[in-house]
Design an enzyme around this catalytic site. Structure first.
Site, short mmCIF file in Angstrom:
data_model
loop_
_atom_site.label_atom_id
_atom_site.label_comp_id
_atom_site.label_asym_id
_atom_site.label_seq_id
_atom_site.Cartn_x
_atom_site.Cartn_y
_atom_site.Cartn_z
N GLN A 1 4.75 -3.74 2.83
CA GLN A 1 4.64 -5.17 3.10
C GLN A 1 5.03 -5.94 1.85
O GLN A 1 4.94 -5.45 0.74
CB GLN A 1 3.21 -5.54 3.50
CG GLN A 1 2.19 -5.27 2.41
CD GLN A 1 0.78 -5.10 2.96
OE1 GLN A 1 0.52 -4.18 3.72
NE2 GLN A 1 -0.10 -5.99 2.59
N GLU B 1 0.81 -1.22 0.00
CA GLU B 1 0.00 0.00 0.00
C GLU B 1 0.84 1.27 0.00
O GLU B 1 0.29 2.37 0.09
CB GLU B 1 -0.95 -0.03 1.20
CG GLU B 1 -1.99 -1.14 1.09
CD GLU B 1 -2.65 -1.43 2.42
OE1 GLU B 1 -2.81 -0.50 3.22
OE2 GLU B 1 -2.98 -2.60 2.66
#
Length: 788
Positions: free
Chosen positions: A588, A483
């Site tokens: 991530q 993100e």
């Protein structure tokens, strides 16, 4: 804070400064009903919480600037009627751990029994000493039921005691703060419709103000004590109470067994819910306390027979993987065609929403340990398919666009670059369908649930992407798992997962031509899916010899990690997305997740180079990241680093590593303890009817053994530094693969040598973002401090 034991989590003393964290850790759930581990007397508390799966209230989603396609309202899980409360007065002094003297306080979560037990010895300000023992469970066999056994005994002298067992609605909740990962706090979301008290039974019914959902909560009691007891019940719109008053002499005991039942519906009438809860209470009373304990134990014995993981050499990981499996099971055991939220039913974090976490991280564990729960979660997605098709139509697309975050199937993300644009969730769901069908050969599920999901998600990809002038198939303007990069072209993870989705949809459609007619799938459409898949763009940077996370990603400036202060992580709370989106920084594992889930698309050398490149960019501001890095690190030969990452994902909540366990447990991280061990050090991969293993252990783990279910068989794998032993516990003989070599597993165990892997130079992480090393003390405990 918690002792390290193989089958339980024990808190030997009460820490009021960590009360909210322990309430999450000690939460009990069955996927339908969840009770946070609040103290019996209700106060003090960190965050009160009782939750019903998918029971929510609507709230507006204000937009700074309105635009077409933005969701106008959100859904927030609410704290429903609290039935955990049992207040105690000792000669008129309320038992409150903040007053008098707390001589002893211990709580134990037993993962074999499925119970939370509390032992208290307390001396009142008037110097009256009392012992209280309470045990609670949320039944895994009787879906609507929870129960508490509450014992009170005087220590030295006669005393008058009054116990008040309560149902409490619309509890006051603490402010959630500004952290976007926390939940919205709604004031008095429940409106009373009925309250009832008779004998030892009390019932409260409420509905929500906006969503119009109706719920009922009831309690019934069995009381044992001196003959001179006085018992009264009363009810009001938001409180139901049973009061027991008696005098206890030394050697006497007051025991209250409290049965709780909950139900909710968006359609059923008030009388129907009333009767449902009354019936559930009758069933619980008929079973009795000892019967509920026995049912719970039998259910968990069966689960552990097909799911247990044994770890020698790292006692913290041993405890953590069982803790993770227990809570992963609790999140989905009796959800029964409802969602599995990111926090399970342990807290209100993320507003109680479900994300892609479920299909990508939680369902793999359930598929191989409790497959019925995985099927239920996917059946819920199928039930929401009409809403996903409506959303796709609103976006000008074909097929189904599943929501990024939701409770009931509507898109609840107000930030479209990280929400709507994260179309990969559609492939994640289809991948979970394919995984489940492969592991179970459940043809009925494939026909009734799986095929339609795959068809509608394939249609989405075919309409979202396009063939460019060169004939390649592009998927532009999407957000991948990372993100910190949004609205990009040709995200490698998304494109690879979409390609698999398209091919699997075409293959499944061929198996069921009769159903294709109903779904309107013809040979031409299926051929178009195959064409798009074969022409899919998978970017590759020839200069660096790695795959860019998305097109042009490796041309961006690198984030200045050296200048980033340690207290400025997570970056999303300290820097604008505008800056993050323009830099090489990864929240991530994104491309690395593709290495795990789409490993057949990369050579061994490509995996190693890609992993090492992205290690230098990944800051793990998401709790989802470490487990993926653990799995791939193990595969490419960085076994000690994999052990470090395993520690991080496994201890995320037991050590409160992200400092937000107070809002609920990270279910995907806890599932990651299993993935890190089984898929990482066990090297387990499955697909196409092939169950494959490539086990290797780090120095800190001397033995690993795990059980799993596959195609009607139960398999046990035991790994040491030199060999792996495969054993068929039950089910038909099967073909397995060990380090690429096929063998037959039948009645006799098979032992095979471990294939060693060449050591590679250790990769470098961003400054200050290295995982803490799993240095193990002589007792098998890691040396990381609890407050890291």
């Amino acid at each position: 804070m918690f002792t390290v034991e193989p089958w339980c989590v024990r808190e030997p003393e009460l820490r009021l400064d960590r009360l909210a964290q322990s309430e999450s850790v000690f939460a009990l759930s069955n996927g339908h009903l969840g009770l946070r581990g609040n103290l019996d007397e209700g106060e003090p508390h960190g965050l009160p919480g009782t939750y019903l799966n998918s029971f929510y209230e609507q709230r507006p989603l204000p937009q700074a600037e309105t635009a077409y396609g933005y969701p106008e309202s959100g859904q927030t899980v609410i704290n429903v009627t609290n039935g955990k409360v049992i207040r105690l007065l000792v000669d008129d002094e309320p038992l409150d751990v903040r007053y008098g003297r707390l001589e002893h306080h211990e709580r134990v979560l037993d993962m074999q029994a499925g119970t939370l037990t509390r032992h208290v010895e307390w001396t009142s300000p008037a110097d009256q000493q009392i012992k209280v023992t309470s045990t609670r469970l949320v039944s895994l066999t009787q879906r609507a039921v929870a129960a508490i056994c509450y014992d009170v005994e005087p220590v030295h002298q006669s005393m008058r005691v009054v116990a008040q067992s309560e149902l409490v609605a619309n509890e006051a909740l603490p402010d959630g703060g500004k952290d976007p990962r926390a939940s919205a706090i709604l004031d008095h979301p429940l409106i009373s419709e009925e309250h009832f008290a008779n004998g030892t039974k009390v019932l409260l019914l409420h509905r929500t103000r906006q969503s119009g959902l109706r719920m009922a909560a009831g309690m019934s009691h069995h009381i044992e004590g001196p003959e001179s007891m006085a018992v009264e019940t009363e009810s009001s719109p938001d409180v139901g109470r049973l009061t027991v008053a008696t005098r206890l002499e030394p050697g006497q005991r007051l025991r209250i067994i409290k049965y709780l039942a909950y139900g909710w519906s968006s359609q059923r009438s008030r009388p129907a819910l009333h009767d449902q809860v009354v019936g559930a209470l009758a069933g619980a009373r008929q079973t009795g306390w000892e019967g509920l304990l026995e049912e719970q134990r039998q259910y968990l014995d069966d689960f552990w027979c097909g799911a247990d993981v044994e770890v020698d050499g790292d006692a913290e990981i041993q405890q953590a993987v069982r803790f993770g499996l227990f809570h992963t099971l609790q999140a989905g055991a009796r959800a029964e065609r409802r969602m599995i939220p990111a926090k399970g039913l342990t807290g209100p974090g993320y507003d109680g929403h479900t994300f892609w976490d479920t299909e990508t991280f939680v369902l793999p564990v359930l598929t191989y340990t409790a497959p019925d729960s995985a099927a239920d979660a996917l059946a819920w997605r199928h039930m929401t398919l009409p809403l996903a098709c409506e959303r796709a139509y609103q976006l000008g697309l074909s097929g189904a666009a599943f929501p990024w975050r939701t409770i009931r199937g509507h898109e609840c993300s107000g930030y479209w670059p990280a929400g709507t644009a994260a179309f990969h969730i559609n492939a994640d769901i289809s991948d979970a369908v394919v995984r489940y069908v492969d592991a179970t050969q459940d043809e009925q599920f494939e026909r009734e649930t799986g095929l339609e999901i795959l068809v509608q998600t394939a249609r989405l990809w075919r309409s979202l992407g396009h063939h460019d002038v060169g004939g390649v198939f592009r998927i532009d303007g999407v957000t991948g798992p990372d993100e910190y990069s949004a609205v990009v072209d040709n995200n490698v993870y998304t494109n690879l997962m979409a390609r698999r989705n398209l091919l699997e949809a075409a293959e499944m459609a061929m198996r069921h031509p009769d159903l294709c007619d109903r779904l309107g799938v013809d040979a031409e459409e299926a051929a178009s899916w195959r064409d798009a898949a074969s022409a899919m763009v998978i970017p590759y940077d020839e200069r660096l010899g790695v795959h860019p996370q998305n097109e042009n990603f490796t041309n961006h400036a690198r984030w200045d990690f050296a200048a980033t202060k340690p207290d400025h992580y997570p970056l999303l709370l300290n820097y604008p997305y505008f800056d993050l989106y323009r830099k090489q920084v990864v929240k991530q594992a994104d491309l690395v997740l593709a290495l795990h889930l789409c490993g057949e698309e990369f050579t061994e050398e490509e995996k190693a180079r890609n992993f090492e490149y992205y290690e230098g960019l990944t800051v793990r501001d998401s709790s989802l990241s470490a487990q993926t890095q653990a799995v791939v690190a193990a595969e490419v030969g960085h076994l000690e680093l994999a052990h470090d990452y395993l520690g991080e994902t496994s201890l995320m909540d037991l050590h409160d590593l992200n400092h937000n366990t107070r809002d609920g447990l990270h279910v995907a991280s806890m599932a990651g303890a299993w993935s890190g061990l089984v898929a990482g050090f066990g090297g387990m991969r499955a697909g196409g009817g092939r169950l494959r293993f490539a086990p290797r252990l780090p120095g800190g783990i001397s033995r690993l053994a795990f059980r799993m279910r596959y195609r009607g068989s139960r398999v046990r794998v035991e790994v040491t530094g030199e060999s792996a032993t495969y054993q068929l516990l039950d089910g038909p003989a099967m073909r397995l693969w060990h380090h690429g070599e096929e063998f037959e597993l039948g009645d006799e165990p098979v032992a095979l040598p471990i294939e060693q892997i060449a050591a590679r130079p250790a990769p470098v992480q961003p400054a200050g973002r290295e995982p803490l090393p799993r240095r193990i003390d002589p007792h098998g405990r890691g040396t990381r401090p609890l407050d890291t």
